[in-house]
Design an enzyme around this catalytic site. Sequence first.
Site, short mmCIF file in Angstrom:
data_model
loop_
_atom_site.label_atom_id
_atom_site.label_comp_id
_atom_site.label_asym_id
_atom_site.label_seq_id
_atom_site.Cartn_x
_atom_site.Cartn_y
_atom_site.Cartn_z
N ASP A 75 -3.39 2.52 -4.94
CA ASP A 75 -2.05 2.42 -4.38
C ASP A 75 -1.46 1.03 -4.55
O ASP A 75 -2.21 0.06 -4.68
CB ASP A 75 -2.05 2.82 -2.89
CG ASP A 75 -2.99 1.97 -2.03
OD1 ASP A 75 -4.16 1.80 -2.42
OD2 ASP A 75 -2.55 1.50 -0.98
N HIS A 90 0.85 -1.19 0.00
CA HIS A 90 0.00 0.00 0.00
C HIS A 90 0.89 1.25 0.00
O HIS A 90 2.09 1.18 0.26
CB HIS A 90 -0.84 0.08 1.27
CG HIS A 90 -1.67 -1.12 1.59
ND1 HIS A 90 -3.04 -1.14 1.44
CD2 HIS A 90 -1.34 -2.33 2.11
CE1 HIS A 90 -3.52 -2.31 1.84
NE2 HIS A 90 -2.50 -3.05 2.24
N GLU A 122 2.40 -0.93 4.50
CA GLU A 122 2.19 0.45 4.06
C GLU A 122 3.55 1.10 3.84
O GLU A 122 4.42 1.05 4.71
CB GLU A 122 1.42 1.24 5.12
CG GLU A 122 0.03 0.73 5.42
CD GLU A 122 -1.02 1.25 4.46
OE1 GLU A 122 -0.65 1.99 3.52
OE2 GLU A 122 -2.20 0.91 4.65
N HIS A 172 -2.35 -2.85 -3.47
CA HIS A 172 -3.76 -2.69 -3.08
C HIS A 172 -4.61 -2.47 -4.32
O HIS A 172 -5.76 -2.93 -4.41
CB HIS A 172 -3.87 -1.50 -2.12
CG HIS A 172 -5.09 -1.54 -1.26
ND1 HIS A 172 -5.42 -0.51 -0.42
CD2 HIS A 172 -6.06 -2.47 -1.09
CE1 HIS A 172 -6.54 -0.81 0.23
NE2 HIS A 172 -6.94 -1.99 -0.16
#
Length: 210
Positions: free
Chosen positions: A173, A45, A127, A163
């Site tokens: 993303d 992400h 992330e 993602h």
Amino acid sequence: MTDSATDAGAWFIDGEGWCNAARREPSPNCDERPDGCITDLLVIHNISLPPGVFGGPYVADLFCNRLDYDAHPYFDQLRPLRVSAHFLIRRDGEVVQFVSANRRAWHAGVSVFDGRERCNDFSIGIEVEGSDFEPFSQAQYPALAGLTAALAQRYALADVAGHEHIAPVRKTDPGPFFDWARYREELAKIINGAQLRFPSGLPESQAGLG
């Protein structure tokens, strides 16, 4: 973080699902994976809070349910959210872990991969601090590769996806500035990256190895 942990090849995931090279900030936003579920997907992400702003405490605050929603107008829409990812890689390459990789973090939302729904059940979410609108930092790719290699040693990872690949209608993303080729090149310095399948249909400049 120990000196040896700064060497990506020395990173490992312990039996409890925690990375030796990561700073821990445990999130309550997690639960147990379904019985018999095999963790075989890694989801990449991007995130920044407020959007396009890097380096502040707000991502960790969101994942740990301590975000000051009055600190920025954008945050008001986040009030009902209870979300998390397993890991965050900051712009300087620091890795923060919020959820044991043995457990289910709440990062993917409504999602499908290879015909399987509920990707949170069988995935690990990373992330990378960034956005769809500017390049990621040079320090983030070696950190991501080191973490990926460590996870691949502990879990039966078979695929890596963005993602955007598992929720294409909702999400974009990690976006056009995420350098998949660079990620794979860094990973190949540590492990045989051929053991992992990466998204198909990438532009030639992004296709990387294999």
